[in-house]
Design an enzyme around this catalytic site. Sequence first.
Site: not given
Length: 261
Positions: A163, A167, A176
């Site tokens: 990715r 998101h 993170y």
Amino acid sequence: MAVVRHGYPLERVAANGMGRISDASRIPDDVNVLPNQVALAAQLQHATGLAWGLKLQKKDSVVMTYVGDGGSSEGDFHEALNLAGVMRAPVVFFLQNNQWAISTPSRRQTATPSFALRAAGYGFPGVSVDGNDVLAVYEVASEAVKRARAGDGPTLIESLTYRMSFHNTTDNPSLYEDPKEREEAQRRDPIERVIKHLTRRGLWSEERDRETRASVRAEIDAALERAATYPPAEPSQVFEHVYAELPERLRRQRAELLGES
Ligand SMILES: Cc1ncc(C[n+]2csc(CCOP(=O)(O)OP(=O)(O)O)c2C)c(N)n1
Ligand SMILES: [Mg+2]
């Protein structure tokens, strides 16, 4: 976006994404795609059901469905793949392992070393493919479709990728994610790779690249502009498209919502 490739007009897809859901934005009757599924993995049940139905009707169509690494931890994933295996349904499960489900890394989704291995538990093949290699993905997917069409049942494809962004707009990966991982993934950018491949074969050029990017951008901008003019959804629409005839309880709720009771 696979649904656009199958003929669902981009402006209608965009209108749905904006909550402008009405007859104007519906999937055209001759386009064989389903609406976007919001509940993770619920689309897999629909895919298995449709594929089983196609098999009963002796049609030679194949169902292709997509899920993420995170979605694969849902109970629906297990039920759909298990039944598809039992029925040898003509369905291809395409699992895009982009290493993240919001902030949960994919190693927290399964204790198996690869998602593709899970197919063995359902009695059909699982294949891992480099998801950043367009041609490899095409080959593996074509092979799976061929198997399904020949009556050999489902395939699980794990497409390994990364990715490259957040998101959604409430997500903050800097909390993170190790930035080195993203930098590393950047070097395997699938678009850069396919451009290099085509350029080496004399099938792509800087000029063509510029023109293509500009025309695609214009197409998207025009679709978004048109989508913004579609009528917004009505609250009462939550009662539609599930039951052919509304049960009494829902009829009452609908009437209450519309101020009829
Ligand atoms: C049943 C259900 N639970 C939770 C959510 C909220 N949610 C939306 S996306 C997402 C993560 C999905 O991760 P993944 O399947 O890896 O897909 P990706 O976003 O990486 O494409 C979650 C938990 C949801 N939509 N449905
Ligand atoms: Mg994911």
